[in-house]
Design a protein around this motif. Structure first.
Motif, mmCIF file in Angstrom:
data_model
loop_
_atom_site.group_PDB
_atom_site.id
_atom_site.type_symbol
_atom_site.label_atom_id
_atom_site.label_comp_id
_atom_site.label_asym_id
_atom_site.label_seq_id
_atom_site.Cartn_x
_atom_site.Cartn_y
_atom_site.Cartn_z
ATOM 1 N N ILE A 93 54.699 76.853 31.917
ATOM 2 C CA ILE A 93 56.071 76.497 31.564
ATOM 3 C C ILE A 93 56.129 76.378 30.049
ATOM 4 O O ILE A 93 55.317 75.690 29.435
ATOM 5 C CB ILE A 93 56.549 75.198 32.256
ATOM 6 N N THR A 94 57.056 77.105 29.434
ATOM 7 C CA THR A 94 57.089 77.123 27.980
ATOM 8 C C THR A 94 58.465 77.548 27.484
ATOM 9 O O THR A 94 59.257 78.138 28.222
ATOM 10 C CB THR A 94 56.015 78.086 27.428
ATOM 11 N N GLN B 43 62.445 69.784 32.532
ATOM 12 C CA GLN B 43 61.054 70.247 32.654
ATOM 13 C C GLN B 43 60.372 69.610 33.858
ATOM 14 O O GLN B 43 59.670 70.277 34.617
ATOM 15 C CB GLN B 43 60.278 69.887 31.387
ATOM 16 N N ALA C 201 56.516 69.397 27.832
ATOM 17 C CA ALA C 201 55.828 69.829 29.051
ATOM 18 C C ALA C 201 54.550 69.025 29.265
ATOM 19 O O ALA C 201 54.171 68.728 30.403
ATOM 20 C CB ALA C 201 55.515 71.315 28.978
ATOM 21 N N GLU D 30 55.519 65.570 30.823
ATOM 22 C CA GLU D 30 55.945 65.714 32.211
ATOM 23 C C GLU D 30 54.764 66.087 33.115
ATOM 24 O O GLU D 30 54.685 65.631 34.261
ATOM 25 C CB GLU D 30 57.053 66.759 32.320
ATOM 26 N N SER D 31 53.851 66.902 32.620
ATOM 27 C CA SER D 31 52.663 67.260 33.405
ATOM 28 C C SER D 31 51.765 66.049 33.625
ATOM 29 O O SER D 31 51.228 65.851 34.724
ATOM 30 C CB SER D 31 51.877 68.365 32.684
ATOM 31 N N ILE E 240 58.764 71.607 37.088
ATOM 32 C CA ILE E 240 57.363 71.468 37.506
ATOM 33 C C ILE E 240 57.277 70.982 38.951
ATOM 34 O O ILE E 240 56.465 71.475 39.745
ATOM 35 C CB ILE E 240 56.607 70.515 36.554
ATOM 36 N N ASP F 281 51.102 75.491 28.428
ATOM 37 C CA ASP F 281 52.246 75.704 27.544
ATOM 38 C C ASP F 281 51.720 76.282 26.236
ATOM 39 O O ASP F 281 51.152 75.555 25.409
ATOM 40 C CB ASP F 281 53.009 74.405 27.283
#
Length: 405
Positions: free
Chosen positions: A222-223, A7, A34, A37-38, A11, A26
């Motif tokens: 992102i999902t 992930q 996610a 990580e974001s 990104i 997400d």
């Protein structure tokens, strides 16, 4: 469960293609891979899920990084629990004595009362997660499956110390928080101990609009949506049922209430494909949206009717999520959907192609599709319905921004 490193790589690749990405969406946020990580990349984040335990996990990941205060709360909590001699049960839901020995339920009740005595909601959320894991490990349900499945008698009578178990789990989680804090500090992502960007988490169906979420505000999606209805893939609702019985639901989200726990199947019923009541006009619309779906139904004609019903119900609910999700994205923003093709009636169910069809029918542009072997899986190689998938598809598309109704 998605791989965090993958992930993060995705990104970062998106940021390289579009450096103006500030907010990530997400709509099936799950345990918050996610999200984490974001945050590590200093981005705003919007996460949606229908499962209260998923939202609790995500909220716990966004609490202030006040490790010293948490340690003090931890010490006071354990002192309160150790002083508690009450045998009163904190929850007596229907069938509790099937899933918990009475001595275990008494100690879990003491832990719950101890957490409730903490005055800071953000700290309670941290400890609810430790209690949820303690509940899962000390219940009479097997941990080898996501479904509620009673242990054999010799395992039920095993030696258990829920308080000691909770102590270990909470101490481990506190160590993880301190490690994460150091990383965030090094990257300059904390302001007075709190994450410096905005995180918006919402407990609801992704097909439903919520006023708290602004349309056209997210720059990237992102999902990884479910690969099929929960009943025949992974019953996350069942998996969450016992832990949620011991958690103060109002600490999770304003809309979290006992209705989510009306039965062991309630959360799964609210999830994609949970209702098999299907109108003919819904089937017609799906056929129009996706030739792949129409072909899939044609191939299932000779199979028992419930196979086609499961596929149709899941695709109907997934399709109904698309417009609200795309509305939350800016025009021309990139999307990454990570999906797997399960098997139905011994045949591959081409979710990647059906989902791609649904998106393109709304004006999205296909950019790429990447196949990925799943190296380690948090699921059985087979379940009681069919063989599970060993590969994933990473779909990359761009939101067109204008759609037909």
């Amino acid at each position: 469960m998605m791989v965090p490193q993958m992930q993060g790589d995705i990104i970062r690749a998106a940021l390289k293609a579009d450096p103006n990405i500030r907010q990530i969406l997400d709509p099936f946020v799950g345990s918050g891979t996610a999200l984490t990580e974001s945050m590590m990349l200093g981005k705003r984040f919007v996460g949606i899920d229908i499962n209260p335990l998923a939202i609790l996990l995500c909220r716990a990941k966004t609490i202030p990084f006040f490790d010293a205060a948490l340690k003090q709360h931890f010490d006071e909590l354990m002192a309160t629990v150790n002083d508690d001699r009450s045998c009163k049960l904190a929850t007596t839901f229907c069938g509790w004595n099937k899933w918990f020995r009475r001595d275990v339920a008494i100690r879990l009740s003491r832990l719950r009362r101890g957490i409730e005595s903490i005055d800071a909601k953000w700290a309670r959320r941290f400890f609810w997660i430790a209690l949820a894991e303690t509940v899962r490990l000390s219940s009479n349900s097997r941990t080898s499956t996501f479904k509620l499945h009673i242990r054999p008698d010799d395992e039920i009578s095993r030696t258990l110390s829920p308080v000691a178990m909770f102590n270990r789990i909470a101490a481990r989680n506190l160590a993880h928080l301190k490690t994460a804090k150091a990383v965030f500090e090094e990257r300059g992502l904390l302001s007075r101990g709190r994450y410096s960007e905005t995180v918006n988490l919402s407990l609801h169906d992704s097909a439903v609009k919520r006023d708290a979420l602004v349309d056209g505000e997210s720059d990237f999606l992102i999902t990884s949506p479910p690969y099929g209805d929960n009943a025949t893939t992974i019953p996350y609702g069942q998996h969450s049922f016992l832990p949620l019985q011991w958690v103060q639901l109002e600490d999770i989200d304003p809309v979290a209430n006992v209705d989510f726990l009306k039965s062991t199947h309630e959360i799964d019923t609210r999830s994609l494909g949970g209702s098999k009541v299907i109108a003919n006009k819904q089937v017609t619309k799906l056929r129009q949206r996706s030739r792949t779906f129409a072909e899939c139904l044609r191939r299932l004609k000779s199979e028992p009717a419930d196979r086609a019903a499961r596929v149709t119900a899941f695709c109907r609910d997934l399709n109904e999520c698309i417009d609200p999700i795309l509305d939350r994205l800016k025009p021309n923003s990139y999307m990454v959907w990570i999906v797997g093709n399960r098997k139905v009636a011994g045949r591959s169910f081409p979710l990647d192609r059906i989902l791609s069809d649904f998106l393109v029918s709304r004006g999205a542009e296909r950019i790429a599709q990447i196949k990925r072997v799943i190296p380690t899986k948090r699921m059985a190689v087979r379940n009681n319905i069919a063989e599970t998938m060993g590969r994933e598809s990473i779909l990359v598309l761009r939101n067109g921004g204008s759609r037909e109704s």
